[in-house]
Design an enzyme around this catalytic site. Structure first.
Site, PDB file in Angstrom:
ATOM      1  CG  LEU A   1       9.227 -17.775  -2.449  1.00 45.87           C
ATOM      2  CD1 LEU A   1       8.845 -17.667  -0.976  1.00 45.87           C
ATOM      3  CD2 LEU A   1       9.990 -16.512  -2.858  1.00 45.87           C
TER       4      LEU A   1
ATOM      5  CG  HIS B   1      -0.191   1.940  -9.449  1.00 46.53           C
ATOM      6  ND1 HIS B   1      -0.390   1.628  -8.132  1.00 46.53           N
ATOM      7  CD2 HIS B   1      -1.309   2.608  -9.856  1.00 46.53           C
ATOM      8  CE1 HIS B   1      -1.585   2.076  -7.754  1.00 46.53           C
ATOM      9  NE2 HIS B   1      -2.156   2.683  -8.790  1.00 46.53           N
TER      10      HIS B   1
ATOM     11  CG  ASP C   1      -2.118   0.887   1.064  1.00 46.41           C
ATOM     12  OD1 ASP C   1      -2.365   1.357  -0.069  1.00 46.41           O
ATOM     13  OD2 ASP C   1      -2.825   1.128   2.064  1.00 46.41           O
TER      14      ASP C   1
HETATM   15  C1  IPE Z   1      -5.533  -2.837  -0.457  1.00 44.41           C
HETATM   16  O1  IPE Z   1      -5.169  -1.506  -0.593  1.00 44.41           O
HETATM   17  C2  IPE Z   1      -5.361  -3.561  -1.749  1.00 44.41           C
HETATM   18  C3  IPE Z   1      -4.000  -3.663  -2.259  1.00 44.41           C
HETATM   19  C4  IPE Z   1      -2.916  -3.236  -1.693  1.00 44.41           C
HETATM   20  C5  IPE Z   1      -3.888  -4.297  -3.517  1.00 44.41           C
HETATM   21  P1  IPE Z   1      -6.232  -0.349  -0.825  1.00 44.41           P
HETATM   22  O2  IPE Z   1      -5.450   0.911  -0.837  1.00 44.41           O
HETATM   23  O3  IPE Z   1      -7.072  -0.647  -2.020  1.00 44.41           O
HETATM   24  O4  IPE Z   1      -7.141  -0.484   0.462  1.00 44.41           O
HETATM   25  P2  IPE Z   1      -8.054   0.593   1.204  1.00 44.41           P
HETATM   26  O5  IPE Z   1      -9.052   1.092   0.198  1.00 44.41           O
HETATM   27  O6  IPE Z   1      -7.158   1.692   1.677  1.00 44.41           O
HETATM   28  O7  IPE Z   1      -8.666  -0.172   2.333  1.00 44.41           O
HETATM   29  C1  IPE Z   2      -1.579   0.175  -3.442  1.00 46.05           C
HETATM   30  O1  IPE Z   2      -1.332   1.536  -3.479  1.00 46.05           O
HETATM   31  C2  IPE Z   2      -1.706  -0.425  -4.825  1.00 46.05           C
HETATM   32  C3  IPE Z   2      -3.021  -0.928  -5.161  1.00 46.05           C
HETATM   33  C4  IPE Z   2      -4.074  -0.913  -4.414  1.00 46.05           C
HETATM   34  C5  IPE Z   2      -3.145  -1.488  -6.491  1.00 46.05           C
HETATM   35  P1  IPE Z   2      -2.536   2.569  -3.514  1.00 46.05           P
HETATM   36  O2  IPE Z   2      -2.842   2.865  -4.963  1.00 46.05           O
HETATM   37  O3  IPE Z   2      -3.668   2.106  -2.707  1.00 46.05           O
HETATM   38  O4  IPE Z   2      -1.850   3.832  -2.869  1.00 46.05           O
HETATM   39  P2  IPE Z   2      -2.515   4.877  -1.856  1.00 46.05           P
HETATM   40  O5  IPE Z   2      -3.112   4.105  -0.737  1.00 46.05           O
HETATM   41  O6  IPE Z   2      -3.534   5.643  -2.644  1.00 46.05           O
HETATM   42  O7  IPE Z   2      -1.355   5.735  -1.430  1.00 46.05           O
HETATM   43 MG    MG Z   3      -4.115   2.317  -0.723  1.00 49.39          MG
END
Ligand code: IPE
Ligand code: IPE
Ligand code: MG
Length: 241
Positions: free
Chosen positions: A125, A30, A13
């Site tokens: 793994l 990303h 995240d």
């Molecule tokens: C959870 O992250 C999903 C992934 C890391 C793929 P999100 O950023 O989507 O989750 P919320 O919305 O903050 O709970």
């Molecule tokens: C996690 O990073 C990646 C995915 C959920 C695909 P986010 O895109 O949720 O990044 P934030 O939480 O907005 O910083």
């Molecule tokens: Mg996120």
């Protein structure tokens, strides 16, 4: 003192915030996440972790703008194609949880199937990419499979239920690492994290490197896992320390 975790699961995240801090579009965050993914796989491999699960795309992430979803689909495809042979050479068995949604582009679904087939006999793994994954969806899938198999109610146990989950051989998660400081589960491997230890490093996922992973493993080793029991009696050596 606890031994090394057998199964580590990462909620990757913070990509969007990483990009926002640089005044870049979210997609740049990303793209920058790829290096963290590769470093983490290498670190887990070197540490002797047997199972590594990475949360790449949740069932809820379909709610994001179409341009971001498209970008993520293309990025996953590029990453799969770029690293397939190296992962295979390193003895990594690759699996994907989810990915059955018709919105997943067919060329990506094919590349995922090819990677799983190529690496199916590797055992060093097991890398599970939770992609288009939802913990609740997996639990519902298990309930449906039990009903389809005609399992009588009194024979539904935690063990028989777990055997009907997608990838029933996946062991319980020992350690979850969620980067970016957020402290929630976001529908990740709900069944398997029942007794996991949790770490919430503040680092944003694109900056996460092997060193952060090692720090989490060190902290994990200092945790005491009780599974509902009472603490183990201190050894003579610990008492006299
Ligand atoms: C959870 O992250 C999903 C992934 C890391 C793929 P999100 O950023 O989507 O989750 P919320 O919305 O903050 O709970
Ligand atoms: C996690 O990073 C990646 C995915 C959920 C695909 P986010 O895109 O949720 O990044 P934030 O939480 O907005 O910083
Ligand atoms: Mg996120």
């Amino acid at each position: 003192m606890t031994g090394p975790p057998r199964h580590v699961a990462c909620v990757m995240d913070g990509n969007g915030r990483w990009a926002a801090r640089r005044a870049l579009p979210r997609t740049a965050g990303h793209a920058a996440a790829e290096a963290a993914v590769i470093d983490t796989i290498e670190a887990a491999h070197a540490a002797g972790v047997e199972w590594l699960s990475l949360y790449a795309f949740s069932t809820e992430n379909w709610r994001r703008p179409a341009t971001e979803v498209d970008f993520l689909m293309r990025l996953v495809r590029r990453t799969v194609r770029k690293h397939a042979l190296t992962l295979h050479a390193r003895g990594v068995r690759c699996r994907f949880l989810g990915a059955a949604d018709p919105r997943v582009p067919p060329p990506l679904a094919r590349d995922i199937a090819d990677l799983m087939e190529l690496t199916r006999d590797n055992r060093r793994l097991t890398l599970t990419v939770a992609f288009d994954h939802g913990g609740r969806r997996d639990i519902v899938a298990a309930a449906r499979a039990l009903i389809r198999d005609g399992v009588p109610a009194e024979q539904v146990t935690e063990e028989s239920f777990a055997r009907h989950l997608p990838h029933p051989d996946m062991p319980d998660v020992d350690l979850v690492i969620r980067t970016s400081g957020e402290q929630r589960i976001s529908n990740f491997l709900l069944w398997q994290v029942a007794y996991a230890e949790w770490m919430f490093p503040r680092v944003l996922w694109p900056d996460f490197r092997a060193g952060h992973f090692w720090e989490c493993l060190d902290a994990y080793r200092r945790r005491e896992r009780r599974f509902g029991a009472v603490p183990a009696p201190a050894t003579t050596e610990e008492r006299t320390r």
